[in-house]
Design a protein around this motif. Structure first.
Motif, PDB file in Angstrom:
ATOM      1  N   ARG A  68      30.775  42.440  57.979  1.00  0.00           N
ATOM      2  CA  ARG A  68      29.620  43.406  57.593  1.00  0.00           C
ATOM      3  C   ARG A  68      30.320  44.948  57.537  1.00  0.00           C
ATOM      4  N   PHE A  69      31.192  45.107  58.124  1.00  0.00           N
ATOM      5  CA  PHE A  69      32.079  46.552  58.253  1.00  0.00           C
ATOM      6  C   PHE A  69      33.261  46.337  57.490  1.00  0.00           C
ATOM      7  N   THR A  70      33.661  47.307  56.888  1.00  0.00           N
ATOM      8  CA  THR A  70      34.834  47.416  55.917  1.00  0.00           C
ATOM      9  C   THR A  70      35.568  48.740  56.150  1.00  0.00           C
ATOM     10  N   ILE A  71      36.808  48.806  56.948  1.00  0.00           N
ATOM     11  CA  ILE A  71      37.354  49.991  57.267  1.00  0.00           C
ATOM     12  C   ILE A  71      38.472  50.203  56.046  1.00  0.00           C
ATOM     13  N   SER A  72      38.772  51.317  55.719  1.00  0.00           N
ATOM     14  CA  SER A  72      39.691  51.762  54.749  1.00  0.00           C
ATOM     15  C   SER A  72      40.334  53.319  55.115  1.00  0.00           C
ATOM     16  N   ARG A  73      41.394  53.572  54.439  1.00  0.00           N
ATOM     17  CA  ARG A  73      41.863  54.936  54.733  1.00  0.00           C
ATOM     18  C   ARG A  73      42.487  55.425  53.344  1.00  0.00           C
ATOM     19  N   ASN A  74      42.499  56.675  53.392  1.00  0.00           N
ATOM     20  CA  ASN A  74      43.273  57.453  52.097  1.00  0.00           C
ATOM     21  C   ASN A  74      44.142  58.591  52.912  1.00  0.00           C
ATOM     22  N   LYS A  78      44.024  62.156  54.303  1.00  0.00           N
ATOM     23  CA  LYS A  78      44.100  62.217  55.839  1.00  0.00           C
ATOM     24  C   LYS A  78      42.429  61.890  56.094  1.00  0.00           C
ATOM     25  N   THR A  79      41.877  61.049  55.699  1.00  0.00           N
ATOM     26  CA  THR A  79      40.613  60.285  55.889  1.00  0.00           C
ATOM     27  C   THR A  79      40.495  58.756  55.989  1.00  0.00           C
ATOM     28  N   VAL A  80      39.579  58.388  56.932  1.00  0.00           N
ATOM     29  CA  VAL A  80      39.460  56.960  57.147  1.00  0.00           C
ATOM     30  C   VAL A  80      38.044  56.754  56.878  1.00  0.00           C
ATOM     31  N   TYR A  81      37.450  55.597  56.442  1.00  0.00           N
ATOM     32  CA  TYR A  81      36.241  55.230  56.213  1.00  0.00           C
ATOM     33  C   TYR A  81      35.692  54.191  56.858  1.00  0.00           C
ATOM     34  N   LEU A  82      34.357  54.046  56.874  1.00  0.00           N
ATOM     35  CA  LEU A  82      33.784  52.849  57.422  1.00  0.00           C
ATOM     36  C   LEU A  82      32.695  52.405  56.693  1.00  0.00           C
ATOM     37  N   GLN A  83      32.695  51.596  55.828  1.00  0.00           N
ATOM     38  CA  GLN A  83      31.475  50.881  55.051  1.00  0.00           C
ATOM     39  C   GLN A  83      30.734  50.096  55.904  1.00  0.00           C
ATOM     40  N   MET A  84      29.459  50.154  56.131  1.00  0.00           N
ATOM     41  CA  MET A  84      28.763  49.297  57.061  1.00  0.00           C
ATOM     42  C   MET A  84      27.666  48.809  56.105  1.00  0.00           C
ATOM     43  N   ASN A  85      27.458  47.403  56.080  1.00  0.00           N
ATOM     44  CA  ASN A  85      26.501  46.831  55.503  1.00  0.00           C
ATOM     45  C   ASN A  85      25.766  45.981  56.221  1.00  0.00           C
ATOM     46  N   ASP A  86      24.431  45.384  55.879  1.00  0.00           N
ATOM     47  CA  ASP A  86      23.662  44.801  56.597  1.00  0.00           C
ATOM     48  C   ASP A  86      23.518  45.185  58.100  1.00  0.00           C
ATOM     49  N   LEU A  87      23.124  46.407  58.062  1.00  0.00           N
ATOM     50  CA  LEU A  87      23.205  46.955  59.324  1.00  0.00           C
ATOM     51  C   LEU A  87      22.139  46.423  60.264  1.00  0.00           C
ATOM     52  N   LYS A  88      22.170  46.386  61.464  1.00  0.00           N
ATOM     53  CA  LYS A  88      21.177  45.802  62.532  1.00  0.00           C
ATOM     54  C   LYS A  88      21.119  46.811  63.462  1.00  0.00           C
ATOM     55  N   TYR A  96      32.584  57.178  66.266  1.00  0.00           N
ATOM     56  CA  TYR A  96      33.886  58.277  66.300  1.00  0.00           C
ATOM     57  C   TYR A  96      35.336  57.538  65.591  1.00  0.00           C
ATOM     58  N   CYS A  97      35.852  58.241  65.091  1.00  0.00           N
ATOM     59  CA  CYS A  97      37.289  57.789  64.854  1.00  0.00           C
ATOM     60  C   CYS A  97      38.308  58.413  65.650  1.00  0.00           C
ATOM     61  N   ASN A  98      39.556  57.756  65.632  1.00  0.00           N
ATOM     62  CA  ASN A  98      40.478  58.447  66.556  1.00  0.00           C
ATOM     63  C   ASN A  98      41.755  57.190  66.210  1.00  0.00           C
ATOM     64  N   ARG A  99      43.057  57.893  66.783  1.00  0.00           N
ATOM     65  CA  ARG A  99      44.373  57.115  66.650  1.00  0.00           C
ATOM     66  C   ARG A  99      43.890  56.154  67.683  1.00  0.00           C
ATOM     67  N   VAL A 100      44.507  54.698  67.251  1.00  0.00           N
ATOM     68  CA  VAL A 100      44.348  53.796  67.913  1.00  0.00           C
ATOM     69  C   VAL A 100      45.235  53.803  69.349  1.00  0.00           C
ATOM     70  N   ILE A 101      46.495  54.463  68.950  1.00  0.00           N
ATOM     71  CA  ILE A 101      47.433  54.678  70.209  1.00  0.00           C
ATOM     72  C   ILE A 101      47.596  56.001  70.310  1.00  0.00           C
ATOM     73  N   ASP A 102      47.523  56.635  71.353  1.00  0.00           N
ATOM     74  CA  ASP A 102      47.672  58.028  71.759  1.00  0.00           C
ATOM     75  C   ASP A 102      46.863  58.817  70.941  1.00  0.00           C
ATOM     76  N   ALA A 103      45.554  58.497  71.471  1.00  0.00           N
ATOM     77  CA  ALA A 103      44.270  59.121  71.013  1.00  0.00           C
ATOM     78  C   ALA A 103      44.323  60.789  71.151  1.00  0.00           C
ATOM     79  N   ILE A 104      44.000  61.421  70.324  1.00  0.00           N
ATOM     80  CA  ILE A 104      43.579  62.834  70.673  1.00  0.00           C
ATOM     81  C   ILE A 104      42.361  63.132  71.092  1.00  0.00           C
ATOM     82  N   ASP A 105      41.994  64.431  71.000  1.00  0.00           N
ATOM     83  CA  ASP A 105      40.553  64.909  71.380  1.00  0.00           C
ATOM     84  C   ASP A 105      39.497  64.303  70.560  1.00  0.00           C
ATOM     85  N   TRP A 106      38.418  63.633  71.171  1.00  0.00           N
ATOM     86  CA  TRP A 106      37.392  63.156  70.226  1.00  0.00           C
ATOM     87  C   TRP A 106      36.706  64.256  69.579  1.00  0.00           C
ATOM     88  N   GLY A 107      36.104  63.859  68.422  1.00  0.00           N
ATOM     89  CA  GLY A 107      35.279  64.678  67.679  1.00  0.00           C
ATOM     90  C   GLY A 107      33.794  64.569  68.214  1.00  0.00           C
TER      91      GLY A 107
END
Length: 116
Positions: A68-74, A78-88, A96-107
């Motif tokens: 249902r969800f698709t993640i992509s990046r440009n 410096k942008t990451v996207y999340l396409q969310m379909n068929d939401l429940k 939120y987004c963040n680095r998977v390793i060595d996370a920085i301050d959350w937005g």
């Protein structure tokens, strides 16, 4: 200063779609060398990783959103996207987004509310 700014959330009916964006700012953040993830936190629950994307573009998803969800990046933007379909309704959370390793301050995240 490195900052993550999420946007694109909103109120949608079950079965609907949303596209989230997360823009990273700060000249010291070399966005392209990090795997990035989208996380969500529902009221009373812990934050969970729902989708990740590596520097090479490989993706992985939590079972609850797979198909249902698709993640992509440009990297140029410096942008990451999340396409969310068929939401429940159970997708309702702050995303939120963040680095998977060595996370920085959350937005501040972006609120997604799915009505039944």
């Amino acid at each position: 200063q490195v900052q993550l700014v999420e946007s694109g959330g909103g109120l949608v009916q079950a079965g609907g779609s949303l596209r989230l964006s997360c823009a990273a700012s700060g000249t010291i953040f070399i966005f392209s060398i990090y795997s990035m993830g989208w996380y969500r936190q529902a009221p009373g629950k812990q934050r969970e990783l729902v989708a990740g994307i590596t520097t090479g573009g490989s993706t992985n998803y939590a079972d609850s959103v797979k198909g249902r969800f698709t993640i992509s990046r440009n990297n140029a933007k410096k942008t990451v996207y999340l396409q969310m379909n068929d939401l429940k309704p159970e997708d309702t959370a702050v995303y939120y987004c963040n680095r998977v390793i060595d996370a920085i301050d959350w937005g501040q995240g972006t609120q997604v509310t799915v009505s039944s």
